[in-house]
Scaffold this motif. Structure first.
Motif, short mmCIF file in Angstrom:
data_model
loop_
_atom_site.label_atom_id
_atom_site.label_comp_id
_atom_site.label_asym_id
_atom_site.label_seq_id
_atom_site.Cartn_x
_atom_site.Cartn_y
_atom_site.Cartn_z
N GLN A 216 34.80 44.63 61.94
CA GLN A 216 35.87 44.92 61.02
C GLN A 216 35.53 44.41 59.63
O GLN A 216 34.72 43.51 59.45
CB GLN A 216 37.18 44.27 61.49
CG GLN A 216 37.81 44.97 62.68
CD GLN A 216 38.29 46.37 62.35
OE1 GLN A 216 38.70 46.63 61.24
NE2 GLN A 216 38.19 47.27 63.30
N MET A 217 36.18 45.01 58.68
CA MET A 217 35.94 44.64 57.28
C MET A 217 37.28 44.69 56.56
O MET A 217 38.03 45.65 56.69
CB MET A 217 34.96 45.62 56.65
CG MET A 217 34.47 45.23 55.30
SD MET A 217 33.19 46.41 54.75
CE MET A 217 32.41 45.46 53.46
N GLN A 218 37.57 43.64 55.82
CA GLN A 218 38.80 43.60 55.04
C GLN A 218 38.45 43.66 53.56
O GLN A 218 37.52 42.98 53.10
CB GLN A 218 39.59 42.32 55.34
CG GLN A 218 40.17 42.25 56.74
CD GLN A 218 39.11 41.89 57.77
OE1 GLN A 218 38.30 41.00 57.56
NE2 GLN A 218 39.12 42.58 58.92
N LEU A 219 39.21 44.46 52.84
CA LEU A 219 38.99 44.63 51.41
C LEU A 219 40.26 44.24 50.67
O LEU A 219 41.37 44.62 51.08
CB LEU A 219 38.64 46.08 51.10
CG LEU A 219 37.45 46.68 51.85
CD1 LEU A 219 37.30 48.16 51.52
CD2 LEU A 219 36.16 45.94 51.52
N VAL A 220 40.09 43.51 49.58
CA VAL A 220 41.23 43.10 48.77
C VAL A 220 40.93 43.41 47.31
O VAL A 220 39.96 42.87 46.76
CB VAL A 220 41.54 41.60 48.95
CG1 VAL A 220 42.70 41.20 48.04
CG2 VAL A 220 41.87 41.29 50.40
N GLU A 221 41.76 44.23 46.71
CA GLU A 221 41.63 44.55 45.29
C GLU A 221 42.47 43.58 44.46
O GLU A 221 43.52 43.11 44.91
CB GLU A 221 42.09 45.98 44.98
CG GLU A 221 41.38 47.07 45.76
CD GLU A 221 42.11 47.46 47.02
OE1 GLU A 221 41.90 48.58 47.52
OE2 GLU A 221 42.92 46.63 47.52
N SER A 222 42.03 43.34 43.25
CA SER A 222 42.78 42.52 42.31
C SER A 222 42.41 42.95 40.90
O SER A 222 41.45 43.69 40.70
CB SER A 222 42.49 41.03 42.52
OG SER A 222 41.12 40.75 42.30
N GLY A 223 43.19 42.45 39.94
CA GLY A 223 42.89 42.72 38.55
C GLY A 223 43.75 43.77 37.89
O GLY A 223 43.62 44.03 36.70
N GLY A 224 44.61 44.39 38.65
CA GLY A 224 45.49 45.39 38.06
C GLY A 224 46.54 44.75 37.16
O GLY A 224 46.68 43.53 37.11
N GLY A 225 47.25 45.59 36.44
CA GLY A 225 48.28 45.08 35.56
C GLY A 225 48.73 46.13 34.57
O GLY A 225 48.44 47.32 34.73
N LEU A 226 49.44 45.67 33.56
CA LEU A 226 49.95 46.53 32.50
C LEU A 226 49.09 46.37 31.26
O LEU A 226 48.84 45.24 30.82
CB LEU A 226 51.40 46.16 32.19
CG LEU A 226 52.06 46.87 31.02
CD1 LEU A 226 52.18 48.36 31.29
CD2 LEU A 226 53.44 46.25 30.74
#
Length: 124
Positions: free
Chosen positions: A1-11
């Motif tokens: 299994q592999m888990q992916l987490v995105e970050s860095g989004g915003g306005l």
């Protein structure tokens, strides 16, 4: 299994920049093709770009070519999507995904693992 987490989004205002990150756990990115997709409200998920597992070649949708750049840091096991000259039409939830089988993949069905997404909103 592999888990992916995105970050860095915003306005961000139109013309601005954001850098999204996609961190993996469970497996390393090495040897896999990574893609970025986005989905705006009421629209289908669309291909943004990909970095191939062989050679690390990058390919982009015409709508983002010249403005977005995908890079990979193998030591940190993170893939980045640098987004410059953002436009209001770039507003969407952005997803990273991994294809374990293909070297080049533009269709969402070619990808096996997906993150939960991060919201990017570009104001005019």
């Amino acid at each position: 299994q592999m888990q992916l987490v995105e970050s860095g989004g915003g306005l961000v205002q139109a013309g601005g920049s954001l850098r999204l990150s996609c961190a993996a756990s469970g497996r390393t990115f090495s040897g896999y093709t990574i893609g970025w997709f986005r989905q705006a409200p009421g629209k289908e998920r669309e291909f943004v770009g990909t970095i191939s597992r062989i050679g690390g070649n990058t390919y982009y949708a015409d709508s983002v070519k010249g403005r977005f750049t995908i890079s990979k840091d193998n030591t940190k096991n993170i893939v980045y999507l640098q987004m410059n000259s953002l436009k209001p039409e770039d507003t969407a939830v952005y997803y990273c995904a991994v294809s374990v089988r293909l070297n080049y993949a533009r269709r969402s069905t070619d990808y096996d693992y997906w993150g939960q997404g991060t919201q990017v909103t570009v104001s005019s």
